[in-house]
Write an enzyme that holds these catalytic residues in place. Sequence first.
Site, PDB file in Angstrom:
ATOM      1  N   HIS A 152      40.419  60.156   0.210  1.00  0.00           N
ATOM      2  CA  HIS A 152      39.421  61.060  -0.364  1.00  0.00           C
ATOM      3  C   HIS A 152      39.771  62.486   0.038  1.00  0.00           C
ATOM      4  O   HIS A 152      40.252  62.740   1.142  1.00  0.00           O
ATOM      5  CB  HIS A 152      38.028  60.692   0.163  1.00  0.00           C
TER       6      HIS A 152
ATOM      7  N   GLY B 139      20.384  68.414 -14.612  1.00  0.00           N
ATOM      8  CA  GLY B 139      21.445  68.434 -15.607  1.00  0.00           C
ATOM      9  C   GLY B 139      22.782  67.965 -15.089  1.00  0.00           C
ATOM     10  O   GLY B 139      23.802  68.147 -15.751  1.00  0.00           O
TER      11      GLY B 139
ATOM     12  N   SER C 259      30.493  61.852 -13.237  1.00  0.00           N
ATOM     13  CA  SER C 259      31.416  62.549 -12.344  1.00  0.00           C
ATOM     14  C   SER C 259      30.988  62.416 -10.886  1.00  0.00           C
ATOM     15  O   SER C 259      31.823  62.283  -9.991  1.00  0.00           O
ATOM     16  CB  SER C 259      31.505  64.027 -12.737  1.00  0.00           C
TER      17      SER C 259
END
Length: 402
Positions: free
Chosen positions: A190, A349, A354
């Site tokens: 990561h 929003g 993602s």
Amino acid sequence: MQATATWYIYGLCVDSAKGLLFHDGSSKEHEGKGIKDRGMLGAEIANLKAPGPIPYGDYESEVDKPTYYKDHKQPMHLRMEAFVLDLQDRLVTALESLDPSSKFVRDRWDRDDGKGYGISCVMQDGSVFEKAGVNVSVIHGTLTQGQLKSMRDRNPQTASKLSASEEYDFRVAGISVVVHPRNPHAPTAHKNYRRFEVYRKNADPLKDSPVLAWFGGGADLTPAYLYDDDVRHFHGTLKRACDVHDPAYYPRFKEWCDRYFTNKHRNETRGVGGIFFDDLEDKAPEALFRFVYDAGNAFIKAYVPLVARRMRTPYTQEQRNWQLIRRGHYAEFNLVYDRGTKFGLMTPGARIESILMSLPLTARWEYMNMPVPGSPEDRLLQCVRTTHDWTAQTAPAPSPAE
């Protein structure tokens, strides 16, 4: 009495006592069936070749830095945006070099309210990478009361600069990377680097200075099977990137990483660590930007050679199961503790696909799974229950052909 072992290579069953077997247990001559069937365990190894030199594997040898690195006249948030987009292209190219037959899908998206965009580069079901995501997001908006409270609560310095009764705008540009290889011997990794800026409501970011701004990020390694040389190479590469800018950075950020990436409910770290930092503003923005540039690029040199080294290693069904169990623990951290995931889910929003890109394609939870004492699985488990100094004997960079 001779011990026997069973391995799955190229989707076929190999018994050390009986030789080559097939899925029905026979030793009949292979008729060419199923060798390319990815559904068979280990079938992907058959078509993998030893990779060549890894693109962008040595950022330190660059003769000339990119324009955004040197353009001091541009606002920092625009330079950071250019950097994460460039780094995204570099890392995607480096990862694709390990398996030319698989390509990332690039998904450009724009927020419905017009306040930013992102580019999600995702690969799923590749021969080398079961799931990999290299995401860039460049967004701005108004801090919600929940976000403002969270920022003030975690950092007294932030609390002193941001009033709980005022409204603030924010801008953030960042790159988020999670790579889950298919082979259990190749580690998950990561990476995340970002710059966060807070402005007074309705300020002009091209003219006005932010009330508060910082860099954050880091990189960490999560293997299912422990190869000490791999971990030393990963940590040693990140340490060298840190030492160029401040010798105190690596020990400070390494300890921070160990503390942050911990599944408290299991009393174990998510993996074998790396570096992590947040709210970093202890130097001039230019100095910090150059550090983040080096640390971000160092990830390619630290991680991609490890996958190249391990991606063709034969593995068993038991090893695959253990990999999926460890991925379950990985998912637990991301959903329960990860600050970036929480911030994203709190943002009006937000693009959920993602935000949750970091989750593995497959994972496994077994009731009361306990590795055999002294086994490789048990060694990994004992390792993540404490912390280690992986730079005491820094290993050389692994050879992809090994």
